[in-house]
Design a protein around this motif. Structure first.
Motif, PDB file in Angstrom:
ATOM      1  N   PRO A 131      13.355  13.925 -66.270  1.00 31.02           N
ATOM      2  CA  PRO A 131      12.479  13.090 -65.435  1.00 31.02           C
ATOM      3  C   PRO A 131      13.158  12.521 -64.190  1.00 31.02           C
ATOM      4  N   GLU A 132      14.464  12.652 -64.071  1.00 29.72           N
ATOM      5  CA  GLU A 132      15.158  12.113 -62.902  1.00 29.72           C
ATOM      6  C   GLU A 132      15.263  13.133 -61.773  1.00 29.72           C
ATOM      7  N   ARG A 133      14.827  14.367 -61.982  1.00 30.56           N
ATOM      8  CA  ARG A 133      14.977  15.408 -60.957  1.00 30.56           C
ATOM      9  C   ARG A 133      13.866  15.395 -59.921  1.00 30.56           C
ATOM     10  N   LEU A 134      12.667  15.040 -60.330  1.00 30.40           N
ATOM     11  CA  LEU A 134      11.540  15.019 -59.400  1.00 30.40           C
ATOM     12  C   LEU A 134      11.373  13.619 -58.826  1.00 30.40           C
ATOM     13  N   HIS A 135      11.088  13.550 -57.536  1.00 32.87           N
ATOM     14  CA  HIS A 135      10.933  12.260 -56.860  1.00 32.87           C
ATOM     15  C   HIS A 135       9.612  12.220 -56.098  1.00 32.87           C
ATOM     16  N   LEU A 136       8.985  11.063 -56.127  1.00 30.07           N
ATOM     17  CA  LEU A 136       7.717  10.843 -55.446  1.00 30.07           C
ATOM     18  C   LEU A 136       7.974  10.413 -54.005  1.00 30.07           C
ATOM     19  N   HIS A 137       7.293  11.057 -53.072  1.00 29.25           N
ATOM     20  CA  HIS A 137       7.413  10.676 -51.667  1.00 29.25           C
ATOM     21  C   HIS A 137       6.822   9.273 -51.490  1.00 29.25           C
ATOM     22  N   PRO A 138       7.478   8.397 -50.718  1.00 30.33           N
ATOM     23  CA  PRO A 138       6.999   7.009 -50.571  1.00 30.33           C
ATOM     24  C   PRO A 138       5.570   6.895 -50.037  1.00 30.33           C
ATOM     25  N   LEU A 139       5.157   7.779 -49.158  1.00 31.49           N
ATOM     26  CA  LEU A 139       3.810   7.719 -48.604  1.00 31.49           C
ATOM     27  C   LEU A 139       2.752   8.192 -49.592  1.00 31.49           C
ATOM     28  N   ALA A 140       3.172   8.846 -50.664  1.00 35.22           N
ATOM     29  CA  ALA A 140       2.233   9.407 -51.632  1.00 35.22           C
ATOM     30  C   ALA A 140       1.986   8.494 -52.827  1.00 35.22           C
ATOM     31  N   PHE A 141       2.525   7.299 -52.837  1.00 31.13           N
ATOM     32  CA  PHE A 141       2.354   6.407 -53.980  1.00 31.13           C
ATOM     33  C   PHE A 141       0.880   6.134 -54.287  1.00 31.13           C
ATOM     34  N   PRO A 142       0.047   5.793 -53.285  1.00 33.03           N
ATOM     35  CA  PRO A 142      -1.375   5.564 -53.598  1.00 33.03           C
ATOM     36  C   PRO A 142      -2.064   6.813 -54.170  1.00 33.03           C
ATOM     37  N   LYS A 143      -1.731   7.974 -53.643  1.00 32.53           N
ATOM     38  CA  LYS A 143      -2.312   9.227 -54.150  1.00 32.53           C
ATOM     39  C   LYS A 143      -1.882   9.468 -55.597  1.00 32.53           C
ATOM     40  N   PHE A 144      -0.631   9.168 -55.922  1.00 33.27           N
ATOM     41  CA  PHE A 144      -0.125   9.358 -57.275  1.00 33.27           C
ATOM     42  C   PHE A 144      -0.829   8.411 -58.253  1.00 33.27           C
ATOM     43  N   VAL A 145      -1.047   7.174 -57.849  1.00 33.10           N
ATOM     44  CA  VAL A 145      -1.774   6.217 -58.693  1.00 33.10           C
ATOM     45  C   VAL A 145      -3.188   6.731 -58.942  1.00 33.10           C
ATOM     46  N   GLU A 146      -3.806   7.299 -57.918  1.00 36.76           N
ATOM     47  CA  GLU A 146      -5.142   7.881 -58.061  1.00 36.76           C
ATOM     48  C   GLU A 146      -5.122   9.043 -59.069  1.00 36.76           C
ATOM     49  N   LEU A 147      -4.095   9.886 -59.016  1.00 36.48           N
ATOM     50  CA  LEU A 147      -3.967  10.988 -59.969  1.00 36.48           C
ATOM     51  C   LEU A 147      -3.792  10.487 -61.396  1.00 36.48           C
ATOM     52  N   LEU A 148      -3.045   9.392 -61.569  1.00 41.08           N
ATOM     53  CA  LEU A 148      -2.865   8.796 -62.888  1.00 41.08           C
ATOM     54  C   LEU A 148      -4.193   8.267 -63.426  1.00 41.08           C
ATOM     55  N   GLU A 149      -4.969   7.632 -62.565  1.00 42.29           N
ATOM     56  CA  GLU A 149      -6.264   7.081 -62.985  1.00 42.29           C
ATOM     57  C   GLU A 149      -7.236   8.199 -63.362  1.00 42.29           C
TER      58      GLU A 149
END
Length: 89
Positions: free
Chosen positions: A67-85
């Protein structure tokens, strides 16, 4: 006048373990979604021509089970939260 592209440091890119602290979700769930979006090559569009990948493989290794190899781009945080929801529904 075009807005300048923001500058990020490597500390701005969060891995699954760091996202657990912010999102209060299990690391397995976060890593699974990160891996899926990395394999799909999901991108975000900022402005008219800036389209980074939302998940980046910072180590360039083929094995992505850590889990430490992949990193989330800072600008994509809102999109990632949307994907989680969306996954929760």
């Amino acid at each position: 006048m075009a807005k300048p592209t923001p500058k990020f440091t490597k500390d701005d890119f969060l891995n699954a373990i760091q996202l657990v602290e912010k999102l209060n979700r299990p690391v397995e769930e976060i890593h699974k979604i990160m891996l899926r979006e990395y394999k799909k090559g999901t991108q975000i569009k900022i402005g008219s021509n800036y389209c980074p990948m939302i998940i980046i493989n910072r180590t360039k290794h083929v094995v992505l089970s850590n889990p430490e190899r992949l990193h989330l781009h800072p600008l994509a945080f809102p999109k990632f939260v949307e994907l989680l929801e969306q996954k929760g529904k």
